[in-house]
Design a protein around this motif. Structure first.
Motif, short mmCIF file in Angstrom:
data_model
loop_
_atom_site.label_atom_id
_atom_site.label_comp_id
_atom_site.label_asym_id
_atom_site.label_seq_id
_atom_site.Cartn_x
_atom_site.Cartn_y
_atom_site.Cartn_z
N LEU A 6 0.85 -1.19 0.00
CA LEU A 6 0.00 0.00 0.00
C LEU A 6 0.88 1.23 0.00
O LEU A 6 1.65 1.44 0.92
CB LEU A 6 -0.89 0.00 1.25
N VAL A 7 0.78 2.03 -1.07
CA VAL A 7 1.64 3.20 -1.22
C VAL A 7 0.81 4.45 -0.99
O VAL A 7 -0.21 4.63 -1.64
CB VAL A 7 2.28 3.24 -2.63
N LEU A 8 1.24 5.27 -0.07
CA LEU A 8 0.55 6.52 0.21
C LEU A 8 1.27 7.65 -0.48
O LEU A 8 2.46 7.80 -0.35
CB LEU A 8 0.53 6.78 1.72
N ARG A 9 0.51 8.43 -1.22
CA ARG A 9 1.08 9.65 -1.81
C ARG A 9 0.19 10.80 -1.38
O ARG A 9 -1.01 10.66 -1.26
CB ARG A 9 1.10 9.57 -3.34
N HIS A 10 0.81 11.97 -1.23
CA HIS A 10 0.01 13.11 -0.83
C HIS A 10 0.48 14.32 -1.59
O HIS A 10 1.61 14.43 -2.00
CB HIS A 10 0.11 13.37 0.67
N GLY A 11 -0.39 15.27 -1.79
CA GLY A 11 -0.06 16.51 -2.49
C GLY A 11 -0.91 17.62 -1.97
O GLY A 11 -1.56 17.51 -0.95
N GLU A 12 -0.94 18.67 -2.76
CA GLU A 12 -1.76 19.81 -2.35
C GLU A 12 -3.23 19.51 -2.53
O GLU A 12 -4.09 20.05 -1.86
CB GLU A 12 -1.36 21.06 -3.13
N ASN A 13 -3.55 18.68 -3.55
CA ASN A 13 -4.94 18.28 -3.73
C ASN A 13 -5.31 17.35 -2.60
O ASN A 13 -4.70 16.30 -2.40
CB ASN A 13 -5.09 17.59 -5.09
N VAL A 156 12.12 5.88 1.27
CA VAL A 156 11.44 6.84 0.42
C VAL A 156 11.94 8.24 0.77
O VAL A 156 11.95 8.62 1.93
CB VAL A 156 9.91 6.78 0.63
N ALA A 157 12.40 8.98 -0.26
CA ALA A 157 12.90 10.33 -0.02
C ALA A 157 11.76 11.24 0.43
O ALA A 157 10.64 11.09 -0.03
CB ALA A 157 13.53 10.89 -1.30
N PRO A 158 12.02 12.17 1.32
CA PRO A 158 10.95 13.06 1.78
C PRO A 158 10.44 13.94 0.66
O PRO A 158 11.21 14.55 -0.07
CB PRO A 158 11.63 13.89 2.87
N VAL A 159 9.13 14.00 0.51
CA VAL A 159 8.52 14.80 -0.55
C VAL A 159 8.27 16.20 0.00
O VAL A 159 7.43 16.38 0.88
CB VAL A 159 7.21 14.16 -1.03
N VAL A 160 9.02 17.17 -0.48
CA VAL A 160 8.87 18.55 -0.03
C VAL A 160 7.72 19.23 -0.75
O VAL A 160 6.94 19.96 -0.16
CB VAL A 160 10.19 19.32 -0.24
N GLN A 161 7.62 18.98 -2.05
CA GLN A 161 6.54 19.56 -2.85
C GLN A 161 5.83 18.42 -3.58
O GLN A 161 6.34 17.88 -4.55
CB GLN A 161 7.09 20.57 -3.85
N SER A 162 4.66 18.04 -3.09
CA SER A 162 3.93 16.92 -3.67
C SER A 162 3.27 17.33 -4.97
O SER A 162 2.82 18.46 -5.14
CB SER A 162 2.88 16.43 -2.68
N GLY A 289 2.64 27.38 -5.19
CA GLY A 289 2.89 26.27 -4.29
C GLY A 289 4.32 25.80 -4.24
O GLY A 289 4.60 24.72 -3.73
N ILE A 290 5.27 26.58 -4.77
CA ILE A 290 6.67 26.18 -4.73
C ILE A 290 7.45 27.13 -3.84
O ILE A 290 7.08 28.29 -3.67
CB ILE A 290 7.31 26.14 -6.15
N THR A 291 8.51 26.62 -3.26
CA THR A 291 9.33 27.38 -2.34
C THR A 291 10.69 27.65 -2.97
O THR A 291 11.42 26.72 -3.29
CB THR A 291 9.52 26.62 -1.01
N LEU A 292 11.02 28.92 -3.16
CA LEU A 292 12.28 29.31 -3.78
C LEU A 292 13.21 29.91 -2.74
O LEU A 292 12.81 30.21 -1.61
CB LEU A 292 12.02 30.33 -4.90
N SER A 293 14.45 30.12 -3.12
CA SER A 293 15.42 30.72 -2.23
C SER A 293 15.29 32.25 -2.25
O SER A 293 14.79 32.83 -3.22
CB SER A 293 16.84 30.33 -2.64
N TYR A 294 15.76 32.88 -1.20
CA TYR A 294 15.72 34.34 -1.11
C TYR A 294 16.54 34.97 -2.23
O TYR A 294 16.13 35.96 -2.84
CB TYR A 294 16.25 34.79 0.25
#
Length: 748
Positions: A6-13, A156-162, A289-294
């Motif tokens: 059972l694979v769990l995926r998550h996102g903004e939706n 599983v690598a951590p998903v920062v932006q799903s 929904g994306i995170t950029l650098s300063y």
């Protein structure tokens, strides 16, 4: 049936789905590894909601079965006391946890050996906004063939932006979709990747075709576009729109380039140029929904601002033409630029508007303050300012100079330009009083160009040095009182008070010639002005201007002067008094004080004024002087002079200096500083003005010295704060000074 995981995926939706094969759960073991450091949290549950809770009731293994429940709620338990947690879909509290009603769950079944595990490195956060769990969609929650976990749990690598599954129609791609050219095609694919939170890798890109794939390893997403024959139009030929990746496991986005950031925030920056990079980051995260650098946000802003206001290099290149436009639109103004004769690199710029020259020569007091501020733009430089004071005591900027660096030679040059300006516009050079910090270049420049001027020390700089030396606010206040003392007796009295507190301080003061700073000894007339810290008074707008390209900076200064002249001219039209407000208040205060004085008249001009607290003072109304020296030093009758004038029924207002009258004030701002057209119209206007047309052959290059790395100081240090001792910080961990506990590097 093969094992499934059972694979769990998550996102903004927020919608999560089970795969299409959810009808056939076999009896085999379906294992999913779960580590200790993972938190799974879910808010309020509704119908078909995925709810993650915590259990504190069991000591050891907990069976989580599948049963019938009228809300079909999926509950994941997390045990804080035992060693293992298992999956349970139960029928309330009464049903068998190992049974599943086929009518409601289409034959879904799971034995007591079905374990739910997640790897240590994967954090899944589900907030209260994740409302629905759909069993028909297969992209967010899927059942896939199981992997071999015999050698350990799956990492599983951590998903920062799903990855997002539901996007706006403008970001959806389809076979047959056409674009004007290859750049438009690439731009559309890039925008789709950013909107859906996956990165693309270009496989092939040339004039006739473009192929890209998802950058995630093993993901099948791929797109191919090609040019239509005979036209530059590109069309999508094939697209594999399914993803097996879950999102991006790092901050930022490969396709979110600096240019993309610039294009995204261009409209907002044009409306608000003072928008900060932090605000840009927040807006991009909110809308995309994306995170950029300063740094990326800062570079994007700089790119747009360069397009809006022009580059720093272009500013220097256009300086000769700008000087010409200043002299053309404001006749009588002086605008000169000088470059290095060897390489034409910028050295000096001098600008003074005719309205300022006219107002100073004809209506201002013969008092000039000199100051400077360091530029905050890309190239090093210093802005010199020469400022007068109008009748109401406000600053009246006279001339500006920009130099590549602050040196004694450049100060001498600036003062020579100032001397030429005044000499050209006056029949008789007035005897000036000049206030500055008396650095060597200024002293030499004043001595050479204004040999008869009274050159006083700016008290702000003097008190700053004194504060650094003694760090005693009481002594600093006494120093200011000594500087403001009108008579020698009062001055010496203040020095005695300082000596009682600190003999070293009074020795330090006596090493300074009092004729340079003390009002009682100063030979010139300062009209109560002891400081020349012009930039501190103009800090509200000069700070922003100092970070702009050189032409934009000078335009900001010109625009501010133009506004001041108009506002002060219109305000003076509303005044119904003879004197300006500041002088009128001073006279009224003197009249109130004079009511308690006794006056004896010696002749038509000389009076003896007796005060119960101040003793006797002699007043000469013909020479406009008083023994207290207040009348001479401020240009407005003192209380003793007012008492003498009232005793002989004279009009007090007629005995004030002409610069304090409303009529003279209006003359100060009678001229107009005219606008300068946009640089795009300079060539056109030069061609129309054939009579004054002259070719500008010189090209000014930027100075060689660049701004050092690091963020420049955005706030000018106030003079009174420069000598303040910093608070000593203390570490509560190692008991040492110089750092806090949070930054302590000492071994435990």
């Amino acid at each position: 049936m093969a094992n499934h995981d059972l694979v769990l995926r998550h996102g903004e939706n927020p919608e999560l789905a089970l795969g299409q094969n959810h009808h056939d759960f076999g009896q085999e073991d379906h294992g999913l590894g779960l580590g200790h450091s993972h938190e799974l949290g879910l808010g309020h549950a509704h119908d078909h909601d995925l709810v993650l809770g915590q259990s504190h009731e069991h000591e050891h293994d907990h069976d989580l079965g599948l049963g019938h429940h009228h809300d079909s709620q999926l509950v994941l338990g997390h045990d804080h006391h035992g060693h293992t947690s298992e999956l349970a879909l139960g029928q309330g509290h009464d049903e068998d946890p190992h049974s599943l009603d086929s009518q409601d769950h289409d034959g879904l079944a799971m034995t007591e050996n079905h374990e739910l595990t997640l790897t240590d490195t994967h954090h899944l956060d589900v907030d209260q906004n994740m409302d629905q769990l759909s069993l028909e969609q297969a992209h967010e929650l899927a059942l896939q063939p199981a992997h071999d976990f015999s050698h350990g749990p799956l990492a599983v690598a951590p998903v920062v932006q799903s990855r997002k599954m539901v996007v706006s129609p403008e970001f959806q791609l389809a076979v047959g979709q056409e674009f004007p050219d290859v750049m438009s095609c690439r731009r559309a694919i890039r925008n789709t990747a950013i909107a859906c939170h996956f990165e693309i890798q270009t496989v092939k890109s040339d004039k006739t075709r473009f192929t890209a794939k998802c950058a995630a390893e093993g993901c099948p997403w791929r797109i191919h576009a090609a040019k239509l024959p005979g036209v530059p139009t590109f069309s999508i030929r094939t697209i594999h729109d399914n993803h097996s990746c879950v999102g991006i496991n790092h901050l930022g986005h490969q396709q979110a380039s600096v240019q993309w950031v610039a294009n995204t925030v261009e409209e907002r920056l044009r409306e608000n140029p003072h928008c900060k990079p932090k605000e840009i980051l927040e807006e991009i995260h909110k809308s995309h929904g994306i995170t950029l650098s300063y740094k990326q946000a800062w570079r994007g802003k700089e790119r747009i601002m360069a397009a809006v206001r022009g580059s720093f290099e272009e500013g220097y290149r256009l300086l000769p033409e700008y000087c010409r436009q200043v002299e053309r639109t404001n006749p009588g103004s002086i605008a000169r630029v000088y470059g290095n004769p060897d390489d034409n690199c910028f050295r000096r710029l001098f600008i003074s508007f005719h309205a300022s020259i006219y107002g100073f020569v004809n209506a201002c007091r013969p008092l000039i303050g000199l100051d400077r501020t360091i530029l905050k733009n890309k190239y090093l430089g210093t802005l010199f300012l020469a400022t007068g004071f109008d009748g109401d005591g406000a600053l009246f900027p006279l001339a500006f100079g920009v130099v590549d660096e602050e040196t004694d030679e450049n100060w001498i040059w600036f003062l020579s330009e100032l001397h030429e300006l005044l000499e050209k516009n006056t029949e008789n050079m007035p005897r000036l009083t000049i206030l500055s910090d008396r650095r060597k270049g200024i002293i030499d420049g004043v001595d050479f160009n204004f040999p008869t001027a009274f050159h006083g020390h700016c008290m702000r700089n003097l008190s700053e040095t004194f504060r650094k030396e003694f760090n005693n606010s009481v002594l600093v206040n006494l120093l200011w009182e000594a500087a403001n003392a009108l008579t020698v007796i009062e001055f010496e009295t203040k020095l005695l008070e300082i000596e009682d507190t600190s003999p070293e301080a009074v020795c330090w003061i006596r090493r300074l010639p009092p004729r340079l700073w003390a009002t009682a000894y100063f030979e010139g007339t300062r009209y109560g002005h002891l400081t020349a810290n012009i930039t501190e008074s103009l800090n509200s707008w000069i700070l922003d201007a100092s970070g702009l390209p050189i032409i934009q900076m000078m335009e900001c200064i010109r625009r501010q002067l133009m506004t001041w002249f108009n506002e002060r001219r219109e305000a003076s039209m509303q005044w119904a008094t003879i004197l300006v407000p500041a002088a009128e208040r001073r006279v009224q205060e003197a009249i109130e004080r004079a009511r308690g004085y006794q006056v004896a008249r010696a002749n038509e001009a000389e009076f003896e004024v007796i005060s119960p607290h101040e003793g006797t003072n002699i007043v000469d109304i013909r020479n406009r002087c008083c023994l207290c020296r207040g009348w001479q030093l401020y240009g407005v009758p003192c209380a003793h002079g007012v008492a003498a004038l009232l005793s002989c029924r004279q009009n007090v207002h007629r005995y004030t200096e002409s610069c304090f009258t409303v009529a003279t004030y209006r003359k100060t701002y009678s001229q107009t500083i005219h606008p300068i057209p946009d640089k795009t119209l300079w060539n056109e206007m030069s061609e129309q003005d054939q009579a004054e047309e002259r070719k500008v052959d010189i090209i000014i290059n930027p100075p060689k010295s660049l701004r050092p790395p690091g963020r420049p100081r955005k706030k000018r240090i106030r003079a009174e704060d420069r000598g303040r001792i910093k608070r000593v910080v203390h570490c509560s961990r190692c008991n040492q000074t110089g750092h806090f506990r949070t930054t302590c590097a000492a071994p435990i």
